[in-house]
Design an enzyme around this catalytic site. Sequence first.
Site, PDB file in Angstrom:
ATOM      1  N   HIS A 142      17.471 -33.612 -55.719  1.00 49.29           N
ATOM      2  CA  HIS A 142      17.721 -32.218 -55.338  1.00 49.29           C
ATOM      3  C   HIS A 142      18.492 -32.248 -54.010  1.00 49.29           C
ATOM      4  CE1 HIS A 142      16.659 -28.227 -53.678  1.00 49.29           C
ATOM      5  NE2 HIS A 142      16.353 -27.859 -54.911  1.00 49.29           N
ATOM      6  N   ASP A 219       9.802 -37.460 -52.878  1.00 51.16           N
ATOM      7  CA  ASP A 219       9.904 -36.012 -53.003  1.00 51.16           C
ATOM      8  C   ASP A 219       9.067 -35.615 -54.218  1.00 51.16           C
ATOM      9  OD1 ASP A 219      10.531 -33.429 -53.584  1.00 51.16           O
ATOM     10  OD2 ASP A 219      12.711 -33.695 -53.557  1.00 51.16           O
ATOM     11  N   GLN A 222       8.269 -31.673 -57.640  1.00 53.69           N
ATOM     12  CA  GLN A 222       8.029 -31.423 -59.071  1.00 53.69           C
ATOM     13  C   GLN A 222       6.853 -32.217 -59.624  1.00 53.69           C
ATOM     14  OE1 GLN A 222       9.439 -29.017 -60.644  1.00 53.69           O
ATOM     15  NE2 GLN A 222      11.113 -28.574 -59.235  1.00 53.69           N
ATOM     16  N   LYS A 245       5.476 -24.174 -55.917  1.00 55.10           N
ATOM     17  CA  LYS A 245       5.675 -24.783 -57.244  1.00 55.10           C
ATOM     18  C   LYS A 245       4.349 -25.261 -57.806  1.00 55.10           C
ATOM     19  CE  LYS A 245      10.215 -26.610 -55.943  1.00 55.10           C
ATOM     20  NZ  LYS A 245      11.127 -25.615 -56.453  1.00 55.10           N
ATOM     21  N   CYS A 383      20.538 -26.945 -57.885  1.00 53.27           N
ATOM     22  CA  CYS A 383      20.621 -27.636 -56.580  1.00 53.27           C
ATOM     23  C   CYS A 383      20.656 -29.148 -56.777  1.00 53.27           C
ATOM     24  CB  CYS A 383      19.473 -27.248 -55.658  1.00 53.27           C
ATOM     25  SG  CYS A 383      19.424 -25.506 -55.293  1.00 53.27           S
TER      26      CYS A 383
HETATM   27  N1  7TS Z   1      12.905 -31.276 -54.260  1.00 54.34           N
HETATM   28  C1  7TS Z   1      12.836 -31.006 -55.565  1.00 54.34           C
HETATM   29  C2  7TS Z   1      12.685 -32.134 -56.557  1.00 54.34           C
HETATM   30  C3  7TS Z   1      12.888 -29.680 -56.008  1.00 54.34           C
HETATM   31  O1  7TS Z   1      12.806 -29.416 -57.305  1.00 54.34           O
HETATM   32  C4  7TS Z   1      13.031 -28.644 -55.042  1.00 54.34           C
HETATM   33  C5  7TS Z   1      13.153 -27.209 -55.443  1.00 54.34           C
HETATM   34  C6  7TS Z   1      13.058 -28.993 -53.689  1.00 54.34           C
HETATM   35  C7  7TS Z   1      13.013 -30.321 -53.339  1.00 54.34           C
HETATM   36  C8  7TS Z   1      13.111 -27.963 -52.617  1.00 54.34           C
HETATM   37  O2  7TS Z   1      11.914 -27.266 -52.566  1.00 54.34           O
HETATM   38  P1  7TS Z   1      11.695 -26.014 -51.624  1.00 54.34           P
HETATM   39  O3  7TS Z   1      10.370 -25.499 -52.010  1.00 54.34           O
HETATM   40  O4  7TS Z   1      11.744 -26.493 -50.230  1.00 54.34           O
HETATM   41  O5  7TS Z   1      12.813 -25.058 -51.926  1.00 54.34           O
HETATM   42  N2  7TS Z   1      13.628 -27.022 -56.746  1.00 54.34           N
HETATM   43  C9  7TS Z   1      14.024 -25.846 -57.285  1.00 54.34           C
HETATM   44  C10 7TS Z   1      14.426 -25.752 -58.607  1.00 54.34           C
HETATM   45  O6  7TS Z   1      14.449 -26.671 -59.413  1.00 54.34           O
HETATM   46  N3  7TS Z   1      14.772 -24.481 -58.862  1.00 54.34           N
HETATM   47  O7  7TS Z   1      14.588 -23.766 -57.764  1.00 54.34           O
HETATM   48  C11 7TS Z   1      14.140 -24.610 -56.766  1.00 54.34           C
END
Ligand code: 7TS
Length: 425
Positions: A142, A219, A222, A245, A383
């Site tokens: 990401h 990371d 997910q 999430k 992203c």
């Molecule tokens: N890393 C991964 C693997 C992610 O899927 C996401 C967000 C992030 C980092 C960033 O997370 P945040 O909570 O700091 O924004 N992924 C997604 C997605 O798949 N669709 O919207 C956000």
Amino acid sequence: MISTENILLETPTPEPPVDEAWDVERIRDDFPVLRQTVNGKPLVYLDNAASSQVPQVVVDRGARYLEEEHSNIHRGVHYLSMRATTAYEGAREKVKRFLNAREAKECIFVRGATEGINLVMHGYGRKFVSEGDEVIVSAMEHHANIVPWQMLCEEKGARLRVIPMNDAGELLLDEYDALLNERTKIVAVNHISNALGTVNPVKEIIATAHKHGVPVLVDGAQSAPHLAVDVQDLDCDFFVLSGHKMFAPTGSGIIYGKAEWLERMNPFQGGGDMIRSVTFEKTTYAGLPTKFEAGTPAIASQIGLGAAIDYLNSIGRERAVAYEKELLAYATAKISAIEGVRIIGTAREKASVLSFVIEDVHPHDIGTILDQEGIAVRAGHHCAQPVMQRLKVPATARASFAFYNTKEEADALAGAIEKVIEVFS
Ligand code: 7TS
């Protein structure tokens, strides 16, 4: 300041049920958002990889804080502040157990995965990475796990190296091995790809890096909601997750770090709470975890994260993981059988995510038509633009599942995809 030690948990962590069949309808009753219609159709929420939904117990816990405990933490000697502090530190204890961290002080509250990765980039990267050094990420990150490292490399004159992947969306571990050398200062990889659903062999990736003395950031944005994670078993040096999430409110999240690293790292942000003493000549910093938690945090959201963990424990994480696996296999079989549909991401080990394209239809049009049917998916590059470039697709439509989704919803998705194909034929 109130000590973070010896604070009793505000509620005991519930025991999971045993030997009960997964009653998805009963689980759905826990999630108020799911009880609505969209465009006259029952909502089918398949955008869990972006943000999952929040159970009533988490809503209630956040409301209780606002109604009965709202006040600032750590600094007050009064009743409300002590209650808020107990709830906040109780949430940290719950995260510690959830991840099986050695100590609660290794779990730093952050706004989400992005902030957690930036904390490590600043705290570790700016201290330990110098000109000519290397940082390794993977081809399926990401942007949150690419851009901070690129910024660091640019600032330091360091080099970003990338573990390549095959057409199925699996990392090429032999090539990873060859990338590691004495200049490598950190490896940062995701546990599950948000764009492809690949579950990466992070335990192996970590063991390989450690042979070279290199720390690894996982990371887990997910994976924390969809796998049972044990940071001591993985032996990762850092692990980051986003609360929104994993059935908690936005603004909640955790960066876990081994104490020996966190203690050696620079603070991330400067401000209140993170200090031991301040004079105009010199400031000394507080110990863990406070050193990394400057200013007033998202107290209600982090307490909500604790409540979400209690909820996950109460329904049984292992059972939820097994159910999601079965659901993903069902949906994959159903959707890949539709002529004109191509699944993007066909790794052997996958979880939760089903990305696809339809011949001659832009994913945004897929998303719009599915929305007409009450089905929420995400369409775009997720992203993860380098993933799209590598697999030569401009974007995908992505259905992402949680344990409250049903086979009937997967059927509804398949039916709506057939409608899309009809409209464009
Ligand atoms: N890393 C991964 C693997 C992610 O899927 C996401 C967000 C992030 C980092 C960033 O997370 P945040 O909570 O700091 O924004 N992924 C997604 C997605 O798949 N669709 O919207 C956000």
